[in-house]
Design an enzyme around this catalytic site. Structure first.
Site, PDB file in Angstrom:
ATOM      1  N   HIS A   1     -12.836   5.181   8.702  1.00 52.51           N
ATOM      2  CA  HIS A   1     -12.247   3.896   8.295  1.00 52.51           C
ATOM      3  C   HIS A   1     -12.814   3.447   6.944  1.00 52.51           C
ATOM      4  O   HIS A   1     -13.379   2.354   6.810  1.00 52.51           O
ATOM      5  CB  HIS A   1     -12.523   2.835   9.367  1.00 52.51           C
ATOM      6  CG  HIS A   1     -11.503   1.737   9.376  1.00 52.51           C
ATOM      7  ND1 HIS A   1     -11.095   1.092  10.520  1.00 52.51           N
ATOM      8  CD2 HIS A   1     -10.803   1.156   8.372  1.00 52.51           C
ATOM      9  CE1 HIS A   1     -10.200   0.174  10.223  1.00 52.51           C
ATOM     10  NE2 HIS A   1     -10.006   0.186   8.908  1.00 52.51           N
TER      11      HIS A   1
ATOM     12  N   CYS B   1      -3.541   5.723   7.322  1.00 50.17           N
ATOM     13  CA  CYS B   1      -4.532   4.784   6.801  1.00 50.17           C
ATOM     14  C   CYS B   1      -4.128   3.354   7.146  1.00 50.17           C
ATOM     15  O   CYS B   1      -4.539   2.412   6.470  1.00 50.17           O
ATOM     16  CB  CYS B   1      -4.667   4.931   5.284  1.00 50.17           C
ATOM     17  SG  CYS B   1      -5.453   6.449   4.749  1.00 50.17           S
ATOM     18  N   SER B   2      -3.302   3.196   8.188  1.00 50.68           N
ATOM     19  CA  SER B   2      -2.801   1.863   8.537  1.00 50.68           C
ATOM     20  C   SER B   2      -3.535   1.323   9.756  1.00 50.68           C
ATOM     21  O   SER B   2      -4.558   0.653   9.621  1.00 50.68           O
ATOM     22  CB  SER B   2      -1.294   1.905   8.765  1.00 50.68           C
ATOM     23  OG  SER B   2      -0.954   2.834   9.789  1.00 50.68           O
ATOM     24  N   ARG B   3      -3.026   1.600  10.955  1.00 50.84           N
ATOM     25  CA  ARG B   3      -3.649   1.152  12.204  1.00 50.84           C
ATOM     26  C   ARG B   3      -3.725   2.333  13.161  1.00 50.84           C
ATOM     27  O   ARG B   3      -2.743   3.073  13.327  1.00 50.84           O
ATOM     28  CB  ARG B   3      -2.828   0.031  12.861  1.00 50.84           C
ATOM     29  CG  ARG B   3      -2.645  -1.196  11.999  1.00 50.84           C
ATOM     30  CD  ARG B   3      -3.928  -2.016  11.877  1.00 50.84           C
ATOM     31  NE  ARG B   3      -3.720  -3.189  11.052  1.00 50.84           N
ATOM     32  CZ  ARG B   3      -3.860  -3.219   9.723  1.00 50.84           C
ATOM     33  NH1 ARG B   3      -4.221  -2.111   9.077  1.00 50.84           N
ATOM     34  NH2 ARG B   3      -3.666  -4.321   9.046  1.00 50.84           N
TER      35      ARG B   3
ATOM     36  N   GLU C   1     -10.724   3.118  18.236  1.00 57.69           N
ATOM     37  CA  GLU C   1     -11.848   3.083  17.303  1.00 57.69           C
ATOM     38  C   GLU C   1     -13.013   2.282  17.890  1.00 57.69           C
ATOM     39  O   GLU C   1     -12.786   1.233  18.498  1.00 57.69           O
ATOM     40  CB  GLU C   1     -11.367   2.428  16.001  1.00 57.69           C
ATOM     41  CG  GLU C   1     -12.233   2.737  14.812  1.00 57.69           C
ATOM     42  CD  GLU C   1     -11.514   2.430  13.497  1.00 57.69           C
ATOM     43  OE1 GLU C   1     -12.148   1.789  12.649  1.00 57.69           O
ATOM     44  OE2 GLU C   1     -10.350   2.822  13.346  1.00 57.69           O
TER      45      GLU C   1
ATOM     46  N   ILE D   1       0.831  -1.203   0.000  1.00 54.60           N
ATOM     47  CA  ILE D   1       0.000   0.000   0.000  1.00 54.60           C
ATOM     48  C   ILE D   1       0.867   1.255   0.000  1.00 54.60           C
ATOM     49  O   ILE D   1       0.608   2.201  -0.755  1.00 54.60           O
ATOM     50  CB  ILE D   1      -0.955  -0.010   1.210  1.00 54.60           C
ATOM     51  CG1 ILE D   1      -1.944  -1.174   1.068  1.00 54.60           C
ATOM     52  CG2 ILE D   1      -1.695   1.319   1.330  1.00 54.60           C
ATOM     53  CD1 ILE D   1      -2.785  -1.436   2.302  1.00 54.60           C
TER      54      ILE D   1
ATOM     55  N   ALA E   1     -10.874   3.487   3.952  1.00 52.35           N
ATOM     56  CA  ALA E   1      -9.802   3.352   2.964  1.00 52.35           C
ATOM     57  C   ALA E   1     -10.091   2.259   1.941  1.00 52.35           C
ATOM     58  O   ALA E   1      -9.738   2.383   0.773  1.00 52.35           O
ATOM     59  CB  ALA E   1      -8.464   3.081   3.663  1.00 52.35           C
ATOM     60  N   SER E   2     -10.751   1.190   2.359  1.00 52.37           N
ATOM     61  CA  SER E   2     -11.049   0.106   1.423  1.00 52.37           C
ATOM     62  C   SER E   2     -12.443   0.214   0.817  1.00 52.37           C
ATOM     63  O   SER E   2     -12.899  -0.713   0.132  1.00 52.37           O
ATOM     64  CB  SER E   2     -10.917  -1.255   2.131  1.00 52.37           C
ATOM     65  OG  SER E   2     -11.900  -1.386   3.144  1.00 52.37           O
TER      66      SER E   2
END
Length: 325
Positions: A259, A210-212, A241, A176, A261-262
């Site tokens: 959340h 945009c990871s964790r 979260e 990514i 991003a996907s």
């Protein structure tokens, strides 16, 4: 006695019982399961996050596999319950699995699936979008317009940063991160350490995550945003979260999104398909696909998917064979 959760049942006479803790995008994943003699039960309860007790009630006395979500706590309790019900497969509808105790899954012989390979470009696109939106203050400007405050062009109105020709530091240049770097209008190269990234990056006043969520200390971030108005941040994930730390939502120099991003149609439908095929493959005794990042054969709607599990993260620990396809 607790009220039973609402479920939608497909192919009620199917040989294998598969639970999905959430309704997921698309219908292909549903069809693939019922075509292979699965009774599919989709939880339609109006809860964003199911509790451990909720999921235990869904598993019941007999369950062959579960498709779950990254918001759920899959540890000793749930894997024990799934194992007692005869289940040998669980798959996250996510590439990450930090909500899963893989050691507990290993203890009970449960294969843990995830869905890499399908969300690389989509996640990178959102990271690039947040970078540009933060640099050019797009959200602030949008709110300004909607509030009716614009009364003509001014030389200092919402002046931001130009990214062209800059060096952007990417922490974690895997699939990514590398895709993100290719999308950005910047010069880039691989660094040997995080210190080198921070030392050489020109754009240090924009932070994108945009990871964790837990990789950022949000309390410290809020204080930094208050003290440095020109510092900007774009966050897709959060430390606790779904909650944000106090003060973050009031920061004008922060862009926060839930959340997503996907969240492209193709990607989310593909994730649902891969998660379902992970569970189905383990139920059917299929081997593990050799390259979990090369998932196109599983997503081709004009051909049947390979007889393999797309991605099982604990396949080596469980001694599962690798496909020769």
């Amino acid at each position: 006695m607790a009220k039973p959760l609402q479920v939608e049942v497909y192919n009620p006479n199917g040989k294998y019982r598969v639970i999905s803790t959430k309704s997921m995008p698309g219908t292909r994943w549903i069809n693939l399961l019922i075509e292979q003699d699965c009774r599919l039960e989709i939880c339609t309860e109006k809860k964003t996050i199911l509790s451990v007790e909720d999921i235990i009630s869904l598993i019941g006395d007999r369950c062959d596999g579960v498709i779950g979500q990254l918001t759920e706590d899959w540890g000793e309790t749930l894997f024990s319950a799934l194992s007692r019900a005869g289940g040998k497969a669980f798959s996250n509808m996510a590439v990450g699995y930090n909500n899963v105790d893989v050691n507990a899954a290993n203890k009970y012989g449960v294969a843990v699936g995830n869905t890499p390979g399908v969300l690389t470009e989509t996640t990178a696109e959102l990271a690039a979008s947040l970078s540009l939106a933060a640099a050019r203050r797009i959200v602030e400007a949008d709110e300004f317009m909607r509030a009716g405050l614009y009364d003509g062009w001014l030389p200092h109105l919402f002046v931001g940063n130009l990214l062209k020709g800059q060096t952007v530091g990417v922490i974690g240049a895997g699939r990514i991160g590398s895709a993100y770097a290719r999308m950005m209008p910047v010069t880039w190269k691989r660094a040997s350490s995080m210190d080198e990234v921070l030392r050489e990056a020109d754009v240090e006043a924009i932070l994108i995550n945009c990871s964790r969520g837990p990789v950022i200390d949000e309390v410290a971030l809020v204080e930094h945003l208050k003290a440095n108005p020109m510092f900007r941040v774009g966050l897709d994930v959060f430390e606790d979260e779904p909650y944000m730390k106090p003060g973050l939502s009031e920061m004008k120099n922060a862009i926060v999104v839930p959340h997503i991003a996907s969240a492209s149609k193709w990607t989310r439908e593909g994730m649902a398909t891969l998660a379902a095929l992970n569970v189905l493959g383990k139920i059917k005794g299929y081997p593990i696909w050799g390259d979990p990042n090369r998932v196109e054969p599983f997503l081709d709607e004009n051909s049947p998917p390979p007889a393999a599990c797309p991605s099982i993260v604990n396949s080596k620990a469980l001694g599962l064979p690798v496909s020769k396809l």
